[in-house]
Motif scaffolding. Structure first.
Motif, PDB file in Angstrom:
ATOM      1  N   ARG A  82      55.691  52.062  52.972  1.00 25.40           N
ATOM      2  CA  ARG A  82      55.992  53.177  52.074  1.00 25.40           C
ATOM      3  C   ARG A  82      57.216  52.880  51.210  1.00 25.40           C
ATOM      4  N   PRO A 137      47.917  56.513  46.754  1.00 24.22           N
ATOM      5  CA  PRO A 137      48.338  56.638  48.160  1.00 24.22           C
ATOM      6  C   PRO A 137      47.142  56.742  49.129  1.00 24.22           C
ATOM      7  N   TRP A 182      51.143  57.043  53.997  1.00 24.00           N
ATOM      8  CA  TRP A 182      51.414  58.119  53.045  1.00 24.00           C
ATOM      9  C   TRP A 182      51.368  59.491  53.697  1.00 24.00           C
TER      10      TRP A 182
END
Length: 513
Positions: A267, A340, A363
């Protein structure tokens, strides 16, 4: 005298196939049958008496829902009937006085060692010790001459420092972690090799062929028969194809730690330089490579003897050995384009039998996991498709069915499947991550998923998770199969599986002409 060249037969909890385990009749029967060693388990009662009992609880064998440590011996001695009662360790020791058999005392807690050692000292009979590592250290400190069996459940030989510290007579392992090289390395240190608990003759012959020095079994008669066979017949025995119990627990722990790490790293990391592989649409980032490198380093350090087959660095599974299948970033094209919808996928299998799986969605902060035979979880909460609705066949009308492209093109039959679903007012979705597409079924997201060509790197973790959640996983010929050798795979909620497989099969056959 015992023949030092012959593999010893160790009776597990006494002659436990004929008598109640850890009782005096079981021990006496094993001695009478000529067991070289008789293994028993010890516990300490509330009032400090050392008894023979495997479980901490008295419930499984003796029907009392309490831990032995919370009950006085006077109450415990009333359990059972006739001679099949819970004996004191001191009573068991008396059976070995003048016997050719050796008592092997096992403990799973270090705190039992001092009390058991005191009973042995008073009993004046030579015994051997196995079980908890810290317990073995305590026994060694109490008695420098004690016969120690070092507990060791890794697929490498124990380190020299540990052997020097404990000076074990035997290195004692669950048999599935052993191989010829490990046995020879242990023998080279001067120690012997013992293994447990082997109850089928094929595995007994395999262990005998390795050259182990003692085998522990619940089937003493079967083991003695295997030992007496012509050794030339042992060489054809097949190696076991599974993980050790401790290995499953450690593998799950490592997998979950790696999944949690991947969530944060994927991320937050800079995607770095983007390269291509097979074609301009087949992308790889520096993150893909960095994640795979980290996973390989951790597995090598924590799970020696395990191999890795990865999306970016390849690898080859070794027959009979644990192998991890890894896709560090499934959905790299999405990742590069800031969509995502990507996943970290990691699955452990021995040959074609999956054992442990994790899938992480960075995500949403979701971590799916499964252990074969123990169910599936999402962020620690159990997944059960059976609890989400009826198991009776349901119509696909209004339901979502997911699939993925074969690279950047439709797989053979995919467009026909799309048309069939449209005729039934069912909607196809293509999201760009095969791992996410399949694993979502385990959480009841959509009716099912169909992948045109199975790859263990991309799909194995997800198929095991779906199956452990109660979903249906089928190969192209309709067999339950989480690791298809050829063709594609279908993962579906049970109520949709029959109709969905029929459509897939029709599309598949149509594509073949």
């Amino acid at each position: 005298m015992i023949d030092t060249k012959r593999t010893r037969a160790t009776a597990h909890r006494g002659d436990s196939s004929k008598h109640l385990e850890n009782t005096l009749p079981a021990i006496a029967s094993a001695i009478d049958a000529g067991a070289d060693l008789v293994e028993v388990d010890v516990r300490v009662t509330k009032d400090g008496q050392v008894i023979l009992l495997h479980d901490a609880s008295l419930l499984r064998i003796w029907g009392l829902d309490a831990d032995a440590a919370a009950v006085d011996y006077e109450r415990i001695r009333q359990l059972g009937a006739g001679t099949e009662r819970i004996p004191l360790l001191s009573e068991a020791i008396e059976l070995f006085r003048g016997s050719r058999s050796t008592l092997l005392i096992d403990m799973d807690e270090a705190g039992l060692a001092e009390a058991a050692a005191a009973v042995v000292r008073d009993g004046g009979v030579n015994v051997a010790w196995c079980g908890n590592l810290e317990g073995m250290r305590t026994v060694r400190a109490i008695d420098p001459a004690a016969r120690i069996w070092l507990p060791w459940n890794k697929r490498i030989a124990p380190p020299k420092e540990l052997l020097t510290e404990l000076k074990p007579e035997y290195v004692n392992s669950e048999y599935v972690v052993l191989n010829k090289d490990i046995v020879e390395q242990i023998h080279a240190t001067g120690a012997k090799v013992a293994c447990w608990t082997v109850d089928d003759v094929e595995s007994m012959r395999w262990a005998l062929a390795l050259g182990v020095d003692s085998i522990t079994s619940n089937r003493l008669d079967l083991l003695q028969g295997a030992i007496a066979e012509d050794p030339d017949g042992w060489s054809s025995a097949q190696a076991p194809r599974r993980l050790a119990g401790d290995e499953v627990l450690e593998s799950r722990k490592v997998a979950l730690e790696l999944a949690a790490w991947a969530v944060g790293y994927m991320r937050d990391a800079d995607r770095g330089q983007v390269s291509t592989k097979a074609n301009p649409g087949d992308l790889v980032t520096e993150v893909d490579v960095a994640v795979e490198r980290h996973v390989r380093e951790v597995i090598a350090a924590r799970l020696p003897g395990h191999t890795v087959v990865g999306e970016e660095m390849g690898g080859t599974a070794v027959p009979g050995a644990p192998c991890w299948y890894l896709d560090p970033v499934d959905g790299t094209t999405n990742y590069v384009n800031h969509l995502p919808w990507t996943a970290f996928s990691l699955a452990l299998a021995v040959d074609r039998k999956p054992e442990v799986a994790v899938v992480a969605d960075p995500w949403r902060g979701e971590i799916f996991e499964a252990v074969a035979g123990w169910g599936a979880h999402l962020n620690g909460q159990p997944l059960s498709l059976a609890s989400q609705g009826t198991l009776a066949p349901a119509s696909l009308a209004g339901a979502v069915v997911a699939t993925e492209l074969a690279g950047h093109l439709p797989w053979p039959g995919m467009l026909d499947l799309l048309a069939q679903l449209g005729d039934r007012h069912s909607i196809m979705r293509i999201m760009g991550s095969a791992t996410m597409t399949v694993v979502g079924v385990a959480a009841g997201r959509g009716a099912g998923a169909i992948i045109g060509s199975f790859s263990p790197v991309d799909h194995l973790a997800a198929t095991l998770i779906v199956q452990e959640a109660g979903g249906v996983v089928l190969n192209a010929v309709g067999e339950t199969d989480t690791f298809p050798e050829h063709g594609g795979v279908l993962a579906a909620r049970p109520e949709y599986s029959s109709e969905l497989y029929g459509l897939w099969r029709k599309a598949h056959d149509s594509a073949r002409g």
